[in-house]
Design a protein around this motif. Structure first.
Motif, PDB file in Angstrom:
ATOM      1  N   LEU A   1       6.616 -45.688 -19.367  1.00 47.52           N
ATOM      2  CA  LEU A   1       5.503 -46.336 -20.056  1.00 47.52           C
ATOM      3  C   LEU A   1       5.050 -47.578 -19.279  1.00 47.52           C
ATOM      4  CD1 LEU A   1       3.891 -45.773 -22.598  1.00 47.52           C
ATOM      5  CD2 LEU A   1       5.512 -47.175 -23.869  1.00 47.52           C
ATOM      6  N   SER A   2       5.998 -48.322 -18.768  1.00 53.25           N
ATOM      7  CA  SER A   2       5.670 -49.483 -17.940  1.00 53.25           C
ATOM      8  C   SER A   2       4.900 -49.055 -16.704  1.00 53.25           C
ATOM      9  CB  SER A   2       6.951 -50.208 -17.519  1.00 53.25           C
ATOM     10  OG  SER A   2       6.662 -51.202 -16.562  1.00 53.25           O
ATOM     11  N   MET A   3       5.340 -47.986 -16.073  1.00 51.70           N
ATOM     12  CA  MET A   3       4.699 -47.508 -14.842  1.00 51.70           C
ATOM     13  C   MET A   3       3.284 -46.990 -15.116  1.00 51.70           C
ATOM     14  SD  MET A   3       8.018 -45.803 -13.004  1.00 51.70           S
ATOM     15  CE  MET A   3       7.149 -45.365 -11.504  1.00 51.70           C
ATOM     16  N   VAL A   4       3.073 -46.359 -16.267  1.00 47.03           N
ATOM     17  CA  VAL A   4       1.734 -45.881 -16.634  1.00 47.03           C
ATOM     18  C   VAL A   4       0.760 -47.055 -16.677  1.00 47.03           C
ATOM     19  CG1 VAL A   4       0.351 -44.972 -18.544  1.00 47.03           C
ATOM     20  CG2 VAL A   4       2.444 -43.797 -17.861  1.00 47.03           C
ATOM     21  N   PHE A   5       1.146 -48.128 -17.386  1.00 51.71           N
ATOM     22  CA  PHE A   5       0.242 -49.261 -17.555  1.00 51.71           C
ATOM     23  C   PHE A   5       0.205 -50.190 -16.346  1.00 51.71           C
ATOM     24  CE2 PHE A   5       0.669 -47.796 -21.905  1.00 51.71           C
ATOM     25  CZ  PHE A   5      -0.662 -47.792 -22.287  1.00 51.71           C
ATOM     26  N   ALA A   6       1.096 -49.967 -15.387  1.00 50.70           N
ATOM     27  CA  ALA A   6       1.045 -50.702 -14.123  1.00 50.70           C
ATOM     28  C   ALA A   6       0.228 -49.924 -13.089  1.00 50.70           C
ATOM     29  CB  ALA A   6       2.455 -50.956 -13.599  1.00 50.70           C
ATOM     30  N   GLY A   7      -0.278 -48.746 -13.490  1.00 49.97           N
ATOM     31  CA  GLY A   7      -1.068 -47.925 -12.578  1.00 49.97           C
ATOM     32  C   GLY A   7      -0.231 -47.221 -11.531  1.00 49.97           C
ATOM     33  N   GLN A   8       1.075 -47.092 -11.772  1.00 48.13           N
ATOM     34  CA  GLN A   8       1.987 -46.459 -10.814  1.00 48.13           C
ATOM     35  C   GLN A   8       2.256 -44.994 -11.139  1.00 48.13           C
ATOM     36  OE1 GLN A   8       5.293 -49.116 -11.294  1.00 48.13           O
ATOM     37  NE2 GLN A   8       4.537 -50.527  -9.740  1.00 48.13           N
ATOM     38  N   MET A   9       1.741 -44.516 -12.266  1.00 47.13           N
ATOM     39  CA  MET A   9       1.970 -43.134 -12.664  1.00 47.13           C
ATOM     40  C   MET A   9       0.623 -42.549 -13.090  1.00 47.13           C
ATOM     41  SD  MET A   9       4.612 -41.603 -15.488  1.00 47.13           S
ATOM     42  CE  MET A   9       6.052 -42.202 -14.612  1.00 47.13           C
ATOM     43  N   LYS A  10       0.033 -41.769 -12.238  1.00 50.71           N
ATOM     44  CA  LYS A  10      -1.311 -41.220 -12.498  1.00 50.71           C
ATOM     45  C   LYS A  10      -1.276 -39.993 -13.398  1.00 50.71           C
ATOM     46  CE  LYS A  10      -3.094 -44.293  -9.800  1.00 50.71           C
ATOM     47  NZ  LYS A  10      -3.600 -45.498 -10.370  1.00 50.71           N
TER      48      LYS A  10
END
Length: 154
Positions: free
Chosen positions: A78-87
């Motif tokens: 979830l953190s990676m999604v909102f950091a733009g690291q998981m497309k």
């Protein structure tokens, strides 16, 4: 000291991981942030720090409200999604807390009303008056020295 040295030094301070969310014109926007802290118990105030170049800056200014969602140890994705690291990810569905969008099943949800904004350097510090809070019992997601971590059992 150069910028990299400063960033490395600041990375030696272990923090929790949050997702800041705000709604503008019916659209919810979120970003991962670790620049969050409590400010006051009376009144109940928190502060978040948002980079001047971040898209979220204008969203919070327009909304006048935001949520702080403290992530649990199993919410790295979830953190990676909102950091733009998981497309490649499923659409995130938000709940509401005092009318403000919050993430479900996080460690803590905090809804806030912006009471002040202070530009300092290349960031804006938003002071938020806490309007509601919901806490779950779990371990936090930790960020230290550029990596996600979990608390170790004693």
């Amino acid at each position: 000291m150069d910028e990299r040295q400063f960033r490395n030094a600041m990375g030696k301070f272990a923090t929790g991981v949050t997702v800041i969310a705000a709604e503008v014109d019916g659209n919810v926007h979120g970003m991962t942030a670790n620049a969050f802290m409590s400010v006051s118990l009376s009144p109940k105030l928190v502060v978040i720090s948002i980079a001047e170049k971040a898209q979220m800056l204008e969203k919070i200014k327009q909304s006048g409200a935001f949520s702080v969602n403290i992530l649990a140890s199993d919410q790295k994705d979830l953190s990676m999604v909102f950091a733009g690291q998981m497309k490649d990810h499923q659409e995130v569905v938000f709940d509401r807390l005092d009318g403000v969008p919050v993430l479900p099943n996080v460690l803590t949800q905090i809804s806030c009303e912006v009471t002040a904004a202070h530009v300092e350097g290349d960031h804006t510090l938003f002071i938020g008056r806490v309007t509601d809070i919901h806490v779950n019992d779990s371990d936090p997601l930790i960020y230290y020295s550029g990596k996600y971590r979990s608390l170790a059992e004693e």
